[in-house]
Scaffold this motif. Structure first.
Motif, PDB file in Angstrom:
ATOM      1  N   ASP A  78       0.833  -1.208   0.000  1.00  0.00           N
ATOM      2  CA  ASP A  78       0.000   0.000   0.000  1.00  0.00           C
ATOM      3  C   ASP A  78       0.867   1.257   0.000  1.00  0.00           C
ATOM      4  OD1 ASP A  78      -2.259  -1.516  -0.030  1.00  0.00           O
ATOM      5  OD2 ASP A  78      -2.853  -1.136   2.038  1.00  0.00           O
ATOM      6  N   GLU A  79       1.848   1.276   0.886  1.00  0.00           N
ATOM      7  CA  GLU A  79       2.722   2.447   0.972  1.00  0.00           C
ATOM      8  C   GLU A  79       3.472   2.682  -0.340  1.00  0.00           C
ATOM      9  OE1 GLU A  79       6.761   3.899   3.334  1.00  0.00           O
ATOM     10  OE2 GLU A  79       5.683   2.111   3.995  1.00  0.00           O
ATOM     11  N   GLN A  80       4.049   1.615  -0.897  1.00  0.00           N
ATOM     12  CA  GLN A  80       4.820   1.750  -2.127  1.00  0.00           C
ATOM     13  C   GLN A  80       3.940   2.154  -3.301  1.00  0.00           C
ATOM     14  OE1 GLN A  80       6.651  -2.087  -2.458  1.00  0.00           O
ATOM     15  NE2 GLN A  80       7.961  -1.782  -0.671  1.00  0.00           N
ATOM     16  N   THR A  81       2.724   1.632  -3.351  1.00  0.00           N
ATOM     17  CA  THR A  81       1.823   1.986  -4.445  1.00  0.00           C
ATOM     18  C   THR A  81       1.408   3.447  -4.365  1.00  0.00           C
ATOM     19  OG1 THR A  81       0.990  -0.289  -4.503  1.00  0.00           O
ATOM     20  CG2 THR A  81      -0.346   1.405  -5.579  1.00  0.00           C
ATOM     21  N   ILE A  82       1.094   3.909  -3.168  1.00  0.00           N
ATOM     22  CA  ILE A  82       0.742   5.328  -3.000  1.00  0.00           C
ATOM     23  C   ILE A  82       1.911   6.216  -3.425  1.00  0.00           C
ATOM     24  CG2 ILE A  82       0.200   7.110  -1.293  1.00  0.00           C
ATOM     25  CD1 ILE A  82      -1.314   4.925   0.285  1.00  0.00           C
ATOM     26  N   SER A  83       3.104   5.856  -2.965  1.00  0.00           N
ATOM     27  CA  SER A  83       4.286   6.646  -3.311  1.00  0.00           C
ATOM     28  C   SER A  83       4.553   6.611  -4.813  1.00  0.00           C
ATOM     29  CB  SER A  83       5.494   6.111  -2.540  1.00  0.00           C
ATOM     30  OG  SER A  83       6.664   6.807  -2.902  1.00  0.00           O
ATOM     31  N   ALA A  84       4.443   5.414  -5.428  1.00  0.00           N
ATOM     32  CA  ALA A  84       4.729   5.298  -6.856  1.00  0.00           C
ATOM     33  C   ALA A  84       3.678   6.022  -7.694  1.00  0.00           C
ATOM     34  CB  ALA A  84       4.793   3.825  -7.246  1.00  0.00           C
ATOM     35  N   PHE A  85       2.401   5.928  -7.285  1.00  0.00           N
ATOM     36  CA  PHE A  85       1.342   6.608  -8.030  1.00  0.00           C
ATOM     37  C   PHE A  85       1.559   8.118  -8.004  1.00  0.00           C
ATOM     38  CE2 PHE A  85      -2.862   8.485  -8.561  1.00  0.00           C
ATOM     39  CZ  PHE A  85      -3.349   7.792  -9.653  1.00  0.00           C
ATOM     40  N   GLN A  86       1.875   8.639  -6.825  1.00  0.00           N
ATOM     41  CA  GLN A  86       2.145  10.064  -6.725  1.00  0.00           C
ATOM     42  C   GLN A  86       3.433  10.414  -7.456  1.00  0.00           C
ATOM     43  OE1 GLN A  86       0.071  12.392  -5.516  1.00  0.00           O
ATOM     44  NE2 GLN A  86       1.557  13.856  -6.347  1.00  0.00           N
ATOM     45  N   GLY A  87       4.392   9.483  -7.430  1.00  0.00           N
ATOM     46  CA  GLY A  87       5.646   9.727  -8.132  1.00  0.00           C
ATOM     47  C   GLY A  87       5.462   9.888  -9.623  1.00  0.00           C
ATOM     48  N   VAL A  88       4.534   9.131 -10.197  1.00  0.00           N
ATOM     49  CA  VAL A  88       4.271   9.266 -11.636  1.00  0.00           C
ATOM     50  C   VAL A  88       3.722  10.654 -11.936  1.00  0.00           C
ATOM     51  CG1 VAL A  88       2.854   8.420 -13.540  1.00  0.00           C
ATOM     52  CG2 VAL A  88       3.929   6.799 -11.984  1.00  0.00           C
ATOM     53  N   ARG A  89       2.752  11.083 -11.146  1.00  0.00           N
ATOM     54  CA  ARG A  89       2.175  12.415 -11.375  1.00  0.00           C
ATOM     55  C   ARG A  89       3.212  13.515 -11.173  1.00  0.00           C
ATOM     56  NH1 ARG A  89      -4.087  12.633  -9.241  1.00  0.00           N
ATOM     57  NH2 ARG A  89      -4.869  10.988 -10.625  1.00  0.00           N
ATOM     58  N   SER A  90       4.010  13.369 -10.135  1.00  0.00           N
ATOM     59  CA  SER A  90       5.042  14.369  -9.883  1.00  0.00           C
ATOM     60  C   SER A  90       6.058  14.402 -11.007  1.00  0.00           C
ATOM     61  CB  SER A  90       5.735  14.077  -8.552  1.00  0.00           C
ATOM     62  OG  SER A  90       4.819  14.145  -7.476  1.00  0.00           O
ATOM     63  N   ALA A  91       6.430  13.223 -11.512  1.00  0.00           N
ATOM     64  CA  ALA A  91       7.432  13.154 -12.580  1.00  0.00           C
ATOM     65  C   ALA A  91       6.937  13.837 -13.848  1.00  0.00           C
ATOM     66  CB  ALA A  91       7.798  11.697 -12.854  1.00  0.00           C
ATOM     67  N   VAL A  92       5.647  13.690 -14.148  1.00  0.00           N
ATOM     68  CA  VAL A  92       5.083  14.355 -15.322  1.00  0.00           C
ATOM     69  C   VAL A  92       5.152  15.871 -15.151  1.00  0.00           C
ATOM     70  CG1 VAL A  92       2.961  14.727 -16.640  1.00  0.00           C
ATOM     71  CG2 VAL A  92       3.596  12.419 -15.914  1.00  0.00           C
TER      72      VAL A  92
END
Length: 421
Positions: free
Chosen positions: A339-353
């Protein structure tokens, strides 16, 4: 009559070369496909999964009939000491026995063993999926690093040439008495900085090329630009649901819990008896006196129940119960981590864009500012130091832009790896 003229071989070679197909550029998808076929880690994980599947058949075999053939043969001399008037003679004692046995009741040992083997197979398959996902992410990162480092080298080469021109112009103006020696020193310092950055970038490019070749088996030549992101979930809730259902690390932890529970059932089955049906046939020759012959056949039921084991079974049950508690704790920890990694990765994709878009705007603005400063310095409106700073900032912004592109695609594939895709 038709005249034939031979075409010289060098001319033919030139003609074939002129129509040769151009070299195809390597895309990210092609690099990933090559890595899937090249990586020895995937072969090892696949072999482990096949071995785990074989253990299921092995566990099932404990509940199937078994056939055993045993025999002995020897050579010796037998002397009955006149018993029954039998003389001493040389004999060849031999015996053979064929046994067929079918387990009828094992107390749950076989079913527990099969369940444990199936859980091990699921864990191995999840491990193979996780290995493939890790190779994909590593390949995407290596692909982006090759593009980034090569762009860095190109930019630093351009900056070095600009710094050389600025340093040359500053020295000429100083010699003509039009500028102080400070401008020459500042230009020399920035030139040395650009040269150091260029050499560091070349070193990073060599390492990036080696990493890419190690992962894919391909030479990193003419790589296509980083593509758009692959399809990812539109919402965080959707991403979490997919990750909880398909994440390979979580699947491994849950399979380990299933295996531990099956092991606990098997340990408790040690307290129960085993019952099996059997059929035996035997033949004996020259065993007790010369020319002795005996044949036999038996059909029946055989049971075994260990009533006292010195505490071995009780200790095994305690051990298996502890293994279940440990596996359950690891499974709960894996769920929280996913859960933690998915939340971080999902937000990471948006931030990276967003970072990529900001880096592109920064690079464009910095390039425009550099061109303006270059003109203002040329007409004497700004000092030489401003141009040195503008060149460095424009180059850094351009490097950040290409790095942000790589970070964006890596973030997307890292999220997909967590989703088990």
């Amino acid at each position: 009559m038709i005249l034939k003229r031979s075409v010289p071989l060098p001319l033919l070679a030139c003609l074939f070369a002129s129509v040769a197909m151009p070299a195809q550029a390597t895309t990210l998808e092609e690099a990933i496909s090559a890595a899937m076929n090249h990586a020895p880690e995937i072969d090892a994980a696949s072999a482990d999964a096949d071995a785990a599947d074989a253990r299921i058949k092995e566990a099932r075999g404990h509940g199937l009939p078994s056939v055993t053939l045993s025999g002995t043969i020897g050579y010796g001399r037998l002397d009955p000491q006149g018993y029954f008037g039998l003389p001493a003679s040389n004999v060849t004692p031999r015996a053979a026995q064929l046994t067929i046995e079918q387990p009828l009741f094992t107390g749950g040992r076989v079913s527990a063993g099969v369940a444990q083997a199936k859980a091990g197979s699921e864990a191995a398959r999840a491990g193979e999926t996780m290995t493939r996902s890790q190779i994909v992410v590593a390949t995407v990162q290596a692909y982006g690093n090759v593009l980034t480092t090569r762009r860095m080298v190109t930019l630093y080469e351009q900056m070095t040439r600009q710094m050389e021109q600025i340093h040359r112009a500053a020295r000429l103006r100083f010699e003509a008495g039009e500028s102080p020696s400070t401008d020459v020193s500042q230009a020399a310092a920035r030139l040395a900085e650009a040269q150091a950055a260029l050499e560091a970038g070349r070193g990073l490019a060599v390492s990036a090329d080696a990493r890419f070749t190690n992962l894919t088996g391909l030479s990193p030549q003419d790589l296509q630009p980083v593509p758009e992101n692959p399809a990812i979930p539109q919402s965080l809730d959707e991403a979490l649901n997919i990750a909880r259902a398909n994440n390979p690390a979580l699947a491994q932890a849950e399979a380990a819990l299933d295996a531990a529970r099956a092991g606990a059932r098997g340990a408790r089955a040690e307290r129960l008896p085993t019952v099996g049906a059997f059929a035996e046939g035997s033949t004996i020759r020259d065993q007790f006196f010369p020319d002795y012959r005996a044949d036999g056949a038996t059909v029946g039921v055989r049971a075994r129940w260990q009533l006292f084991s010195g505490g071995r079974v009780a200790a095994k049950i305690t051990e298996s119960d502890s293994a279940v508690r440990a596996a359950d704790a690891r499974a709960r920890a894996a769920r929280s981590a996913v859960d933690e990694q998915t939340i971080s990765a999902f937000q990471g994709v948006r931030s990276a864009v967003l970072v990529e878009a900001a880096a592109a705007s920064q690079a464009a603005a910095a390039a425009q500012a550099r061109d303006s400063v270059r003109h203002e310095v040329r007409v004497g409106m700004k000092p030489q130091l401003d141009l040195l700073d503008a060149e460095r900032e424009a180059t850094a912004a351009a490097v950040n832009e290409v790095s942000a592109q790589s970070d964006r695609i890596v973030a997307a594939y890292r999220l997909l790896a967590l989703l088990g895709r």
